[in-house]
Design a protein around this motif. Structure first.
Motif, PDB file in Angstrom:
ATOM      1  N   PRO A  55      -0.390  11.241   6.564  1.00 14.83           N
ATOM      2  CA  PRO A  55       0.849  10.982   5.821  1.00 14.83           C
ATOM      3  C   PRO A  55       2.050  11.700   6.431  1.00 14.83           C
ATOM      4  N   ASP A  56       1.845  12.916   6.935  1.00 11.77           N
ATOM      5  CA  ASP A  56       2.950  13.651   7.581  1.00 11.77           C
ATOM      6  C   ASP A  56       3.478  12.887   8.791  1.00 11.77           C
ATOM      7  N   THR A  57       2.584  12.322   9.585  1.00 10.23           N
ATOM      8  CA  THR A  57       3.014  11.554  10.757  1.00 10.23           C
ATOM      9  C   THR A  57       3.756  10.304  10.331  1.00 10.23           C
ATOM     10  N   LEU A  58       3.276   9.638   9.288  1.00 11.11           N
ATOM     11  CA  LEU A  58       3.957   8.439   8.787  1.00 11.11           C
ATOM     12  C   LEU A  58       5.362   8.781   8.308  1.00 11.11           C
ATOM     13  N   ARG A  59       5.499   9.890   7.584  1.00 13.19           N
ATOM     14  CA  ARG A  59       6.830  10.315   7.126  1.00 13.19           C
ATOM     15  C   ARG A  59       7.710  10.675   8.322  1.00 13.19           C
ATOM     16  N   TRP A  60       7.118  11.325   9.320  1.00  9.68           N
ATOM     17  CA  TRP A  60       7.865  11.717  10.523  1.00  9.68           C
ATOM     18  C   TRP A  60       8.350  10.485  11.276  1.00  9.68           C
ATOM     19  N   TYR A  61       7.493   9.470  11.433  1.00 11.75           N
ATOM     20  CA  TYR A  61       7.914   8.229  12.089  1.00 11.75           C
ATOM     21  C   TYR A  61       9.116   7.622  11.370  1.00 11.75           C
ATOM     22  N   GLU A  62       9.098   7.689  10.068  1.00 13.53           N
ATOM     23  CA  GLU A  62      10.225   7.167   9.290  1.00 13.53           C
ATOM     24  C   GLU A  62      11.464   8.049   9.496  1.00 13.53           C
ATOM     25  N   ARG A  63      11.268   9.345   9.454  1.00 11.95           N
ATOM     26  CA  ARG A  63      12.388  10.286   9.589  1.00 11.95           C
ATOM     27  C   ARG A  63      13.081  10.167  10.942  1.00 11.95           C
ATOM     28  N   ILE A  64      12.299   9.952  12.008  1.00 11.86           N
ATOM     29  CA  ILE A  64      12.911   9.884  13.338  1.00 11.86           C
ATOM     30  C   ILE A  64      13.341   8.465  13.706  1.00 11.86           C
ATOM     31  N   GLY A  65      13.152   7.511  12.806  1.00 15.45           N
ATOM     32  CA  GLY A  65      13.678   6.170  13.000  1.00 15.45           C
ATOM     33  C   GLY A  65      12.760   5.174  13.676  1.00 15.45           C
ATOM     34  N   LEU A  66      11.494   5.540  13.893  1.00 18.64           N
ATOM     35  CA  LEU A  66      10.574   4.567  14.463  1.00 18.64           C
ATOM     36  C   LEU A  66      10.204   3.501  13.436  1.00 18.64           C
ATOM     37  N   LEU A  67      10.207   3.894  12.173  1.00 17.28           N
ATOM     38  CA  LEU A  67      10.013   2.959  11.058  1.00 17.28           C
ATOM     39  C   LEU A  67      11.297   2.886  10.258  1.00 17.28           C
ATOM     40  N   PRO A 114       0.815  -1.213   0.000  1.00 16.22           N
ATOM     41  CA  PRO A 114       0.000   0.000   0.000  1.00 16.22           C
ATOM     42  C   PRO A 114       0.852   1.268   0.000  1.00 16.22           C
ATOM     43  N   THR A 115       0.289   2.313  -0.565  1.00 14.92           N
ATOM     44  CA  THR A 115       0.941   3.626  -0.608  1.00 14.92           C
ATOM     45  C   THR A 115       0.737   4.328   0.734  1.00 14.92           C
ATOM     46  N   ILE A 116       1.392   5.449   0.886  1.00 10.66           N
ATOM     47  CA  ILE A 116       1.276   6.215   2.131  1.00 10.66           C
ATOM     48  C   ILE A 116      -0.171   6.659   2.377  1.00 10.66           C
ATOM     49  N   GLY A 117      -0.870   7.039   1.314  1.00 11.78           N
ATOM     50  CA  GLY A 117      -2.272   7.438   1.463  1.00 11.78           C
ATOM     51  C   GLY A 117      -3.144   6.290   1.918  1.00 11.78           C
ATOM     52  N   GLN A 118      -2.915   5.116   1.356  1.00 10.99           N
ATOM     53  CA  GLN A 118      -3.688   3.939   1.739  1.00 10.99           C
ATOM     54  C   GLN A 118      -3.396   3.545   3.184  1.00 10.99           C
ATOM     55  N   VAL A 119      -2.128   3.604   3.561  1.00 10.76           N
ATOM     56  CA  VAL A 119      -1.761   3.273   4.942  1.00 10.76           C
ATOM     57  C   VAL A 119      -2.351   4.306   5.894  1.00 10.76           C
ATOM     58  N   SER A 120      -2.287   5.567   5.517  1.00 10.09           N
ATOM     59  CA  SER A 120      -2.857   6.634   6.336  1.00 10.09           C
ATOM     60  C   SER A 120      -4.332   6.367   6.601  1.00 10.09           C
ATOM     61  N   ASP A 121      -5.080   6.029   5.553  1.00 12.13           N
ATOM     62  CA  ASP A 121      -6.506   5.728   5.707  1.00 12.13           C
ATOM     63  C   ASP A 121      -6.716   4.501   6.590  1.00 12.13           C
ATOM     64  N   ARG A 173       4.805  -3.054  12.489  1.00 10.74           N
ATOM     65  CA  ARG A 173       5.479  -2.102  13.388  1.00 10.74           C
ATOM     66  C   ARG A 173       4.556  -0.925  13.683  1.00 10.74           C
ATOM     67  N   LEU A 174       3.892  -0.411  12.652  1.00  7.69           N
ATOM     68  CA  LEU A 174       2.977   0.714  12.849  1.00  7.69           C
ATOM     69  C   LEU A 174       1.859   0.367  13.825  1.00  7.69           C
TER      70      LEU A 174
END
Length: 136
Positions: free
Chosen positions: A24-36, A11-18, A56-57
């Motif tokens: 999507p910003d939070t998902l990108r942030w989780y990745e940026r700070i290393g949680l994902l 799934p894409t970020i939009g699909q995961v967000s839904d 993991r999410l």
């Protein structure tokens, strides 16, 4: 890290967000700070989430929903990266958080008893008022 072609069908970020209820910003942030872990991207550059990312999410969302601080979430992810030798530490971290959550739940139950008493008091007062204004 080698990316399996099947990973690019996720799934894409939009699909995961839904699906998970995070922006999507939070998902990108989780990745940026290393949680994902870094989420693989398809040929168009879109993130494509793998089953392990979604697993993991799910845990991260439950950790946050139960009040785990971000620092402890980071600690947990760092322990995962440390490998099998950190399993006992991961268990301890999760057990400690579980106990804190149970303690908070017990405190909320005690608070709810007080609120329920007040609700019952107002219902009784209103029933009394109705009975006086509308004698049967």
């Amino acid at each position: 890290m080698e990316i399996d072609a099947a990973d690019l069908d996720g799934p894409t970020i939009g699909q995961v967000s839904d699906r998970v209820g995070l922006s999507p910003d939070t998902l990108r942030w989780y990745e940026r700070i290393g949680l994902l872990e870094a989420v693989p991207r398809d040929a168009a550059g879109q993130r494509r989430y793998r089953a392990l990312d979604l697993d993991r999410l799910e845990l991260l969302i439950k950790m946050r929903a139960t009040g785990m601080p971000l620092t402890e979430m980071h600690d947990y992810v760092a322990l995962i990266h440390a490998g099998p030798a950190s399993r006992r530490d991961r268990l301890t971290l999760l057990e400690t958080h579980r106990q804190r959550t149970l303690d908070r739940m017990a405190a909320l139950q005690r608070d709810l008893v007080v609120i329920d008493r007040k609700i019952d008091r107002y219902r009784n007062l209103l029933e009394h008022d109705d009975a006086q204004h509308h004698p049967g």
